[in-house]
Design an enzyme around this catalytic site. Structure first.
Site, PDB file in Angstrom:
ATOM      1  N   ASP A 100       0.810  -1.215   0.000  1.00 30.45           N
ATOM      2  CA  ASP A 100       0.000   0.000   0.000  1.00 30.45           C
ATOM      3  C   ASP A 100       0.844   1.267   0.000  1.00 30.45           C
ATOM      4  O   ASP A 100       0.424   2.308  -0.502  1.00 30.45           O
ATOM      5  CB  ASP A 100      -0.914   0.028   1.237  1.00 30.45           C
ATOM      6  CG  ASP A 100      -2.179  -0.729   0.988  1.00 30.45           C
ATOM      7  OD1 ASP A 100      -2.515  -1.598   1.804  1.00 30.45           O
ATOM      8  OD2 ASP A 100      -2.823  -0.452  -0.044  1.00 30.45           O
ATOM      9  N   HIS A 125     -15.131   8.686 -17.425  1.00 31.89           N
ATOM     10  CA  HIS A 125     -15.767   9.079 -18.684  1.00 31.89           C
ATOM     11  C   HIS A 125     -14.784   9.926 -19.473  1.00 31.89           C
ATOM     12  O   HIS A 125     -14.196  10.862 -18.933  1.00 31.89           O
ATOM     13  CB  HIS A 125     -17.026   9.886 -18.411  1.00 31.89           C
ATOM     14  CG  HIS A 125     -18.138   9.065 -17.853  1.00 31.89           C
ATOM     15  ND1 HIS A 125     -18.837   8.170 -18.609  1.00 31.89           N
ATOM     16  CD2 HIS A 125     -18.649   8.998 -16.610  1.00 31.89           C
ATOM     17  CE1 HIS A 125     -19.738   7.574 -17.860  1.00 31.89           C
ATOM     18  NE2 HIS A 125     -19.647   8.055 -16.640  1.00 31.89           N
ATOM     19  N   SER A 171     -16.408   2.670 -24.909  1.00 33.03           N
ATOM     20  CA  SER A 171     -16.169   1.490 -24.068  1.00 33.03           C
ATOM     21  C   SER A 171     -17.460   1.161 -23.348  1.00 33.03           C
ATOM     22  O   SER A 171     -18.077   2.028 -22.761  1.00 33.03           O
ATOM     23  CB  SER A 171     -15.099   1.789 -23.009  1.00 33.03           C
ATOM     24  OG  SER A 171     -13.840   1.724 -23.550  1.00 33.03           O
ATOM     25  N   ASP A 190      -6.039   6.730  -0.875  1.00 37.27           N
ATOM     26  CA  ASP A 190      -5.191   7.861  -0.519  1.00 37.27           C
ATOM     27  C   ASP A 190      -5.843   9.186  -0.857  1.00 37.27           C
ATOM     28  O   ASP A 190      -5.750  10.142  -0.118  1.00 37.27           O
ATOM     29  CB  ASP A 190      -3.852   7.745  -1.251  1.00 37.27           C
ATOM     30  CG  ASP A 190      -3.157   6.456  -0.885  1.00 37.27           C
ATOM     31  OD1 ASP A 190      -2.837   5.675  -1.792  1.00 37.27           O
ATOM     32  OD2 ASP A 190      -2.975   6.229   0.313  1.00 37.27           O
ATOM     33  N   ILE A 227       1.297   2.268  -3.500  1.00 35.49           N
ATOM     34  CA  ILE A 227       0.111   2.428  -4.335  1.00 35.49           C
ATOM     35  C   ILE A 227      -0.553   3.745  -3.965  1.00 35.49           C
ATOM     36  O   ILE A 227      -0.781   4.009  -2.789  1.00 35.49           O
ATOM     37  CB  ILE A 227      -0.903   1.291  -4.116  1.00 35.49           C
ATOM     38  CG1 ILE A 227      -0.264  -0.060  -4.349  1.00 35.49           C
ATOM     39  CG2 ILE A 227      -2.089   1.456  -5.043  1.00 35.49           C
ATOM     40  CD1 ILE A 227      -1.211  -1.189  -4.090  1.00 35.49           C
ATOM     41  N   SER A 252     -20.032  -1.087 -20.752  1.00 33.78           N
ATOM     42  CA  SER A 252     -20.000  -1.736 -19.451  1.00 33.78           C
ATOM     43  C   SER A 252     -20.428  -3.186 -19.595  1.00 33.78           C
ATOM     44  O   SER A 252     -21.060  -3.571 -20.583  1.00 33.78           O
ATOM     45  CB  SER A 252     -20.931  -1.018 -18.479  1.00 33.78           C
ATOM     46  OG  SER A 252     -22.229  -1.029 -18.991  1.00 33.78           O
ATOM     47  N   CYS A 310     -14.248   5.755 -22.721  1.00 39.34           N
ATOM     48  CA  CYS A 310     -14.645   5.859 -24.126  1.00 39.34           C
ATOM     49  C   CYS A 310     -13.543   6.596 -24.889  1.00 39.34           C
ATOM     50  O   CYS A 310     -12.979   7.562 -24.382  1.00 39.34           O
ATOM     51  CB  CYS A 310     -15.937   6.676 -24.272  1.00 39.34           C
ATOM     52  SG  CYS A 310     -17.267   6.030 -23.262  1.00 39.34           S
TER      53      CYS A 310
END
Lengths: 431, 385
Positions: free
Chosen positions: B73, B158, B226, B114, B76, B228, B200
């Site tokens: 972590d 998006h 793209s 975070d 990351i 779902s 997308c």
């Protein structure tokens, strides 16, 4: 008796089912007058969810139910509404039957000889007594307090059912069952411990053991009962240990009831006091308040040793008023017994005042809560004033019934129309 | 006779050592071929509101894979623009599911976010990448990479042709992103960088990259959307995007010793499954994608080999003749043997429901039956009814 009771049950179940499905159910289940940290359904679900996640439900301050309740609801959580309706219906049926048996026991003809002639109107005729069990069932089932408590799925309904079963088994004369149910009731919340005294008195009366400190049979019976009671309590507590494998539940349940750490406002007397108490005095006042619940047992049982059923009623009322987290569900239990003493109506002095105050306070509770919490134009004093007034009204109700009961006893002994030595009408003064 | 045996043993021993030595040299070559010493991951979900549940689930799925394969972590940086697990509309609170039938809860109980909520902004994202954060920023919110770090950057949300929308109110353009990566290159903040975007028209975001050692994957080309994957009727929203769903399926088979390379990653989610055409860009990458392991970016594979031999690293590494066969094969442990591979791949959390212990149930019902028979066995039933 069965048919009107069934009809009553149907009506009660319909009302509750209708309320369960409406949008009011969530509103009601959040009201502090109806649910307390001990009995809230939200906390039960939270505890079960914690258990599924592998965490002890007693860690933290969320869950204060006993392990047997965990066991019960583990299987019944999807059928909670049905469970509570069944428990309410069950307790009302139980209470009905216990009143019925109590009355069947009363030998009307025998009693009539003992009393002076003009008291005959004081004694209840079987015709009057015929409808009382039904009235008791009605008082319990259709009481708005019970309906609110059931719709909120407060576990108070279960506690009431256990107490009702305890009273039934006491009146039936079954010593073992009475001890077991009393230990279950004590295990759920500590206060039914005080119901030991009336149970003992009733069972001794039934077995014709005289209540005399010097008699060996008296002490022997007490030892037997205490052994059964303590033994079953011990067994239940050990069994609860085996459910979760730890003693965590003892401080969470009993420590919580006795030390009152949660000061959420409710209809009791504890929260306001302890919110403004200095830490220095907290233990002292905690002891004072808790002793207050247990304190009335011995004087009342000395006074009412001939009438243990009335003592049960008084004790239940004292517990509901003075316990640490009362809810309206507790109140509805002792109010259900009021029709049993409908013959005392002629001696009640404050019935109008009490009923007005109770109605007004019940209406004012949500109003002042809203004003305090949401509108911000009131403060906790307003809400506590109504709480105080509500409890004062309840105490007045209970003491009024006590007075009426004692007065009826007095009249039964000395005649209804009292005359002074010179023949004029006398008045009775309560000192 | 004893001296003869001793000489034999000695000779055998020398042969063994020589065999080991050349093996080690050989593997030492492999040891230093990838060039990175630490791994970082920056995982960003840029959209908020309940109906964008799938973007949070996407990001958390990649987070889960990356964490499972070894990146801690502390390395990351997870940025989630909205809280789906504790959203009021979530019928299963404290969970974020990535598969219908609620098979996989990617939220779990050790997710460290975070940057959350309104902290996920374009400015913060660019500041993380370039390292230009105020001195008061805690370590968990910084990308403390160096020139030997391999960084995985995953963006989802998006997007459109040349931009990615953050929080429904601002956007980052592909030019800004390319410039940020160039800043990172100039400041020597990465060794190699893998950029994955699931939006997308995602391919438009990597069109403008111009810094070396960048590899990019996108879920759809310019002009395509793209899509779902599947709605869940219990939760009421779409749970995952197609590309990340198949990416997650692919990654579930990877364990820290996998030898799968990037060419397999490019094949994830063909048009038949994804409906859109995933794209990738490798022209800026110096190594051949076939030699790049998945775990170079998705895992934090520490190369540890135990050896008693000294290895001469100043000489160029040559292939020696293979050692005399036969003799004694000393037992070699390879990295994969030490891992419980079956537990690392296809990790599905076991949903354990609590049940009361059997002893308790037995005890309780025995007592109840005892009491029942005590009361009703002895007394007559007609007293009750």
């Amino acid at each position: 008796m069965a048919a009107p009771l069934t009809l009553l049950l149907l009506v009660a179940v319909t009302v509750r089912a209708a309320l369960f499905r409406s949008s009011l159910s969530e509103l009601i289940s959040e009201r502090v007058e109806v649910v307390s940290p001990l009995t809230a359904w939200k906390r039960v679900i939270e505890g079960l969810a914690l258990l599924d996640l592998g965490v002890s439900p007693y860690s933290g301050d969320v869950f204060h139910e006993t392990p047997l309740t965990i066991y019960l609801f583990h299987f019944l959580v999807d059928y909670a509404e049905v469970t509570f309706m069944v428990s309410v219906a069950g307790s009302s049926v139980v209470v009905t039957y216990l009143i019925l048996f109590q009355f069947r026991k009363q030998k009307f003809a025998l009693e009539a000889d003992r009393y002076p002639l003009d008291c005959l109107e004081l004694i209840r005729s079987p015709k009057e007594m015929y409808y009382i069990p039904l009235k008791v069932a009605m008082f319990y089932l259709l009481n708005p307090f019970t309906i609110l408590s059931c719709v909120a799925k407060s576990t108070c309904g279960l506690n009431n059912a256990i107490i009702a079963l305890f009273i039934l088994s006491t009146i039936k004369g079954n010593v073992l069952l009475s001890a077991i149910f009393l230990s279950l009731a004590t295990y759920q919340s500590i206060y039914p411990l005080t119901l030991c005294a009336p149970a003992l008195l009733y069972l001794m009366q039934r077995q014709y053991i005289p209540v005399n400190f010097r008699r060996a049979s008296f002490w022997w019976f007490i030892v037997q009962y205490a052994f059964m009671y303590l033994g079953s309590l011990f067994v239940i507590i050990c069994l609860s240990f085996f459910l979760l494998g730890s003693w965590d539940y003892l401080p969470s349940v009993y420590g919580f009831i006795l030390s009152v750490p949660d000061l959420t406002p409710n209809i009791g007397l504890f929260w306001y006091f302890f919110a403004e108490m200095f830490e220095h005095f907290r233990l002292f006042f905690l002891c004072v308040f808790q002793i207050n619940v247990f304190f009335y047992t011995i004087p009342l049982s000395i006074k009412l040793k001939e009438h243990p059923v009335f003592l049960i009623f008084m004790q239940l009322a004292v517990i509901s008023i003075f316990k640490s987290y009362p809810t309206v569900g507790d109140i509805s239990l002792y109010m259900a017994f009021l029709p049993v003493w409908s013959h005392l109506h002629r001696f009640l002095r404050n019935i109008f005042l009490v009923s007005c105050v109770l109605l007004a306070c019940s209406a004012l509770f949500p109003v002042l809560w809203h004003l305090w919490i949401y509108a911000g134009s009131a403060n906790s004093n307003f809400y506590y004033a109504i709480t105080l007034l509500f409890n004062v009204a309840q105490i007045l109700l209970v003491s009024d019934y006590f007075y009426a009961f004692l007065r009826r006893e007095h009249h039964l002994t000395y005649g209804l129309y009292l005359k002074r030595k010179d023949g004029s009408e006398a008045t009775l003064v309560l000192k | 006779y004893v001296r003869g045996i001793f000489k034999n043993l000695h000779g055998w021993f020398i042969n063994c050592l020589r065999y080991l030595f050349c093996c080690f040299q050989d593997r030492a070559g492999q040891f230093f071929s990838s060039g990175h010493t630490n791994n970082w991951a920056v995982l960003v979900c840029t959209s908020r509101f309940w109906f964008n549940y799938r973007h949070v689930a996407n990001t958390l799925s990649v987070y889960r894979s990356v964490k499972r394969l070894g990146i801690p972590d502390s390395h990351i940086v997870l940025m989630l623009a909205d809280d789906m697990a504790c959203n009021h509309r979530n019928p299963k609170p404290a969970t974020v599911f990535s598969h219908k039938n609620m098979e996989l809860n990617v939220y779990g109980d050790d997710v460290e976010v975070d940057y959350r909520g309104y902290e996920v902004t374009v400015e913060n994202f660019l500041r993380i990448l370039t390292g230009r954060l105020p001195p008061s920023t805690p370590r968990s919110k910084r990308l403390l990479s160096d020139d030997r770090s391999n960084i995985l950057i995953y963006l989802t949300g998006h997007g459109g042709n040349g931009f990615l929308k953050f929080q429904d109110s601002e956007e980052i353009s592909n030019v800004e992103l390319a410039d940020a990566f160039e800043q990172m290159w100039q400041k020597r903040r990465y060794n190699e960088l893998l950029f994955i975007i699931d939006t997308c028209q995602g391919a438009s975001m990597y069109e403008r990259f111009y810094s070396p050692n960048l590899m990019a994957l996108a879920s759809s080309q310019v002009g395509e959307d793209s899509l779902s994957h599947q709605p869940d009727l219990a939760i009421g929203v779409h749970l995952m995007d197609r590309y990340t769903f198949y990416l997650l399926e692919f990654l579930e088979d990877i364990h820290p010793a996998s030898k799968t390379n990037m060419n397999d990653l490019f094949k994830v989610c063909p048009k038949s499954q994804c409906v859109s055409t995933p794209g990738h860009r490798t022209d800026l990458f110096l190594r051949d994608p076939g030699s790049v392991l998945i775990t170079d970016f998705f895992g934090s594979v520490r190369k540890v080999e135990l050896t008693m031999e000294t290895i001469n690293l100043t000489d160029p590494i040559e292939q020696l003749e293979s050692a005399e066969s036969g003799e004694l094969q000393k037992e070699m442990h390879t990295y994969a043997d030490q891992l419980p591979v079956s537990e690392i791949i296809h990790q599905k959390p076991k949903q354990k429901d609590w049940h009361p212990p059997d002893g308790f149930i037995l005890g309780l019902w025995t007592l109840i039956l005892l009491v029942f028979f005590q009361t009703y066995g002895v007394k007559h039933l007609k007293h009750i009814f």
